[in-house]
Design an enzyme around this catalytic site. Structure first.
Site, short mmCIF file in Angstrom:
data_model
loop_
_atom_site.label_atom_id
_atom_site.label_comp_id
_atom_site.label_asym_id
_atom_site.label_seq_id
_atom_site.Cartn_x
_atom_site.Cartn_y
_atom_site.Cartn_z
N LYS A 263 0.86 -1.19 0.00
CA LYS A 263 0.00 0.00 0.00
C LYS A 263 0.89 1.23 0.00
O LYS A 263 1.77 1.38 0.84
CB LYS A 263 -0.92 0.00 1.23
CG LYS A 263 -1.72 1.30 1.39
CD LYS A 263 -2.75 1.23 2.52
CE LYS A 263 -3.35 2.60 2.80
NZ LYS A 263 -4.34 2.59 3.91
N ASP A 268 -2.38 10.05 4.02
CA ASP A 268 -3.80 9.73 4.09
C ASP A 268 -4.51 10.74 5.00
O ASP A 268 -4.55 10.58 6.21
CB ASP A 268 -3.99 8.30 4.63
CG ASP A 268 -5.46 7.90 4.72
OD1 ASP A 268 -6.31 8.64 4.16
OD2 ASP A 268 -5.75 6.86 5.33
N LYS A 275 -10.03 12.90 8.20
CA LYS A 275 -9.68 12.34 9.51
C LYS A 275 -9.63 13.46 10.55
O LYS A 275 -9.26 14.59 10.21
CB LYS A 275 -8.28 11.71 9.44
CG LYS A 275 -8.23 10.36 8.77
CD LYS A 275 -6.81 9.81 8.85
CE LYS A 275 -6.68 8.51 8.07
NZ LYS A 275 -7.48 7.40 8.62
N ASP A 286 1.43 5.91 5.85
CA ASP A 286 0.48 5.06 5.14
C ASP A 286 1.07 4.43 3.87
O ASP A 286 0.38 3.80 3.08
CB ASP A 286 -0.80 5.86 4.81
CG ASP A 286 -2.05 5.00 4.91
OD1 ASP A 286 -1.99 3.93 5.52
OD2 ASP A 286 -3.09 5.42 4.36
N ASP A 345 -12.19 7.51 3.28
CA ASP A 345 -11.03 7.18 4.11
C ASP A 345 -10.69 5.68 4.05
O ASP A 345 -9.63 5.27 4.53
CB ASP A 345 -11.29 7.61 5.56
CG ASP A 345 -10.03 7.68 6.39
OD1 ASP A 345 -8.93 7.64 5.79
OD2 ASP A 345 -10.15 7.78 7.63
N GLU A 347 -9.49 4.13 1.66
CA GLU A 347 -8.90 4.31 0.33
C GLU A 347 -7.88 3.24 -0.04
O GLU A 347 -7.71 2.92 -1.21
CB GLU A 347 -8.25 5.70 0.23
CG GLU A 347 -6.82 5.80 0.79
CD GLU A 347 -6.69 5.51 2.27
OE1 GLU A 347 -7.70 5.63 2.98
OE2 GLU A 347 -5.59 5.13 2.73
N ARG A 349 -7.77 0.03 0.33
CA ARG A 349 -8.33 -1.14 -0.34
C ARG A 349 -8.74 -0.82 -1.78
O ARG A 349 -8.71 -1.69 -2.64
CB ARG A 349 -9.53 -1.68 0.47
CG ARG A 349 -10.69 -0.73 0.55
CD ARG A 349 -11.68 -1.06 1.65
NE ARG A 349 -11.17 -0.75 2.99
CZ ARG A 349 -11.84 -0.98 4.11
NH1 ARG A 349 -13.04 -1.55 4.08
NH2 ARG A 349 -11.33 -0.64 5.27
N1 BES Z 1 -4.57 4.28 6.72
C1 BES Z 1 -5.76 4.01 7.44
C2 BES Z 1 -5.59 2.88 8.45
C3 BES Z 1 -4.69 3.16 9.61
C4 BES Z 1 -5.21 3.56 10.83
C5 BES Z 1 -3.33 2.97 9.50
C6 BES Z 1 -4.36 3.79 11.88
C7 BES Z 1 -2.48 3.21 10.56
C8 BES Z 1 -3.00 3.61 11.75
C9 BES Z 1 -6.86 3.61 6.48
O1 BES Z 1 -6.80 4.15 5.21
C10 BES Z 1 -8.14 4.07 7.07
O2 BES Z 1 -8.33 5.24 7.18
N2 BES Z 1 -9.01 3.15 7.41
C11 BES Z 1 -10.26 3.47 8.00
C12 BES Z 1 -11.32 2.65 7.32
C13 BES Z 1 -12.71 3.00 7.73
C14 BES Z 1 -13.10 4.33 7.14
C15 BES Z 1 -13.63 1.92 7.26
C16 BES Z 1 -10.18 3.14 9.48
O3 BES Z 1 -9.60 2.12 9.82
O4 BES Z 1 -10.66 3.94 10.27
ZN ZN Z 2 -4.91 4.73 4.59
MN MN Z 3 -7.76 6.06 5.13
#
Ligand code: BES
Ligand code: ZN
Ligand code: MN
Length: 492
Positions: A263, A268, A275, A286, A345, A347, A349
């Site tokens: 990834k 992000d 966020k 990220d 967010d 993103e 995937r």
């Molecule tokens: N990059 C984040 C995941 C993440 C969170 C990485 C904390 C490192 C530390 C990912 O893109 C994300 O934002 N995921 C969201 C998904 C949700 C919107 C379904 C999440 O986990 O909150």
């Molecule tokens: Zn992310």
């Molecule tokens: Mn994200």
């Protein structure tokens, strides 16, 4: 710092610090520690153990200054013999090196080959662990500090007189240097600010440092390849997305073909589903999966296994702006599957959907993706273990076992079909997310829809890629998680 092995007695190497070890409870040092003890008038047994009550507990360190010389004997505790593992050698060495750096004037260290004596571990493995630990122990990210953490240690010598052990250990040192540097380079990439590290500069880094043939595709080309999902995520940024394909081909016929997909979100922000500040703070990390993939490719280029390896990164930035992709947008991914954006967010995937599809077209025997994918995985496993899932249990178990040997922990999360229920969309083939419950598994299910039948492993390093507090090796910030396991899994 240079790590080397010399076929000499530890006493014949002129160094500022002599490192020896003791298992827990040992009163009369044997082996090389015994030799050093004798040479220095039984100071270790009579003074350090008897008077100073050094117990040999794992990680215990005693620094014994020698009265007549400007030298220190550093005695390190190995813990109980039955709990001893090769992995402990790495962490202990990192700790020792850190400890020596803090002494200020240490330039040269000589060390015993921990683990290859009474513990009876393979000298090659022990030497590799020491080397990795020594390299890790000197790591610091201080490029933006006007006062640098200057590391004065120039040489770390492993001394071994036994010819057989020396020969094996020499190989271990060579591998350790490659792996140790791969880990530190990964840390540098992760720690780098996203203001300097964006898709173009990440791609440039890969071209210059992957050590293998590297092709970078620009936006127009990405569009031609049908990667609309990937492009959608990057469309809110002023930085153009880049698709990076690194290829290692062995000289002999490849025994197997592997694609590793990282990834590569260089920042992000969450996109329009922005966020909150506290969650955004570390989101330059990220691209930790991408960093691990680039460094792994570099290590592979040096270790030269009979395996064909493809390193793949869909690099972009997830930003909110007038051109950003929006909740409710429907995107046709490379495979033809339509995705309704439920949350901008989620993103990673969406970019991986296209990167995995690209990887599958390479007709490899297996695909491994590594991604800081879900906060849910971090909630489930904390910073202690990475999540692992996939469509092939045997390969998942194999990876977990190999990783264990490389000193990394992976914990399998389920991929029950029901986790996909929340992804059902009224207007598209799938939504990119549904709800908060079981989020790591739901993300896994989402990804699985973009792979037809290639054996695939998905690794979620959201909790383990970047640490706010120091780990066992004394490292915080970017960790370089995944690198050691990937290298070991590919070269084994
Ligand atoms: N990059 C984040 C995941 C993440 C969170 C990485 C904390 C490192 C530390 C990912 O893109 C994300 O934002 N995921 C969201 C998904 C949700 C919107 C379904 C999440 O986990 O909150
Ligand atoms: Zn992310
Ligand atoms: Mn994200």
């Amino acid at each position: 710092m240079q790590v080397k092995i010399e076929k000499k007695s530890i006493l014949d190497v002129n160094a500022d610090v002599i490192i020896v070890n003791l298992f827990e409870g040992v009163k009369n040092p044997a082996g090389v520690t015994g030799i050093v003890n004798k040479e220095y008038k039984n100071l270790i047994s009579e003074y350090v153990i008897k008077k100073e009550k050094f117990t040999g507990k794992y990680g215990e360190i005693y620094k014994l200054p020698l009265p007549d010389k400007e030298k220190i004997i550093l005695i390190a505790g190995l813990g109980s013999q039955k709990d001893f593992t090769a992995d402990k050698i790495r962490n202990l060495t990192a700790k020792i090196v850190r400890n020596c750096s803090s002494l200020g004037n240490v330039k040269k260290i000589v060390s015993i080959l921990h683990g290859a004596g009474i513990a009876g571990l393979c000298p090659q493995l022990c030497a590799q662990m020491i080397t990795e630990g020594a390299i890790s122990g000197t790591y610091s990210f201080d490029k933006y500090k006007s006062v640098k953490n200057e590391i004065k240690i120039k040489e770390f010598i492993i001394a071994e007189t036994d010819n057989e052990k020396y020969k094996k250990a020499k190989k271990g040192v060579e591998t350790g240097i490659i792996v140790g540097n791969a880990v530190n380079n990964t840390r540098n990439l992760i720690n780098e600010s996203s203001q300097y590290l964006y898709p173009e500069t990440l791609a440039q880094y890969a071209v210059e440092n992957s050590g293998v043939k590297t092709t970078v595709y620009n936006k127009a080309h990405i569009k031609k390849m049908g990667m609309n999902a990937f492009l959608a995520v990057g469309q809110g940024s002023v930085h153009e997305p880049k698709f990076i394909h690194m290829e290692y081909k062995p000289e002999k016929k490849a025994k197997r073909k592997i694609a590793i997909v990282g990834k590569g979100i260089t920042f992000d922000a969450g996109g329009l589903d922005l966020k909150p500040p506290s969650s955004m703070l570390t989101m330059r990390d990220d691209m930790s999966g991408a960093a691990a993939v680039i460094s792994t490719m570099n290590a592979i280029s040096q270790l030269k296994p009979d395996v064909e390896v493809h390193g793949i990164i869909a690099a972009c930035e997830n930003m909110p702006s007038g051109s950003a992709y929006k909740p409710g947008d429907v995107i046709i991914a490379k495979t033809g599957r339509s995705i309704e954006i439920d949350n901008t967010d989620a993103e990673g995937r969406v970019t991986l959907a296209d990167a995995l599809a690209y990887a599958e077209e390479l007709k490899v025997d297996e695909i491994i993706d590594i991604a800081t994918l879900t906060g849910a995985c971090m909630v489930a496993l904390g910073t202690v273990a990475s999540g692992i899932m996939g469509n092939n249990d045997k390969k998942i178990q194999e990876f977990i076992q190999t990783a264990k040997e490389a000193g990394e922990r992976y914990w399998q999360l389920p991929m029950y079909e029901e986790y996909g229920d929340t992804l059902k969309s009224d207007i598209a083939d799938t939504k990119n997310t549904g709800g908060r419950m079981g989020g790591a598994s739901a993300a896994g299910i989402f990804l699985s829809k973009f792979i037809k039948n290639t054996p695939w492993i998905h690794i979620d390093i959201a909790g383990t890629a970047f640490l706010e507090t120091k780990n066992d090796e004394g490292i915080k910030g970017g960790i370089g998680v995944g690198v050691r396991s990937l290298i070991k899994y590919i070269t084994k």
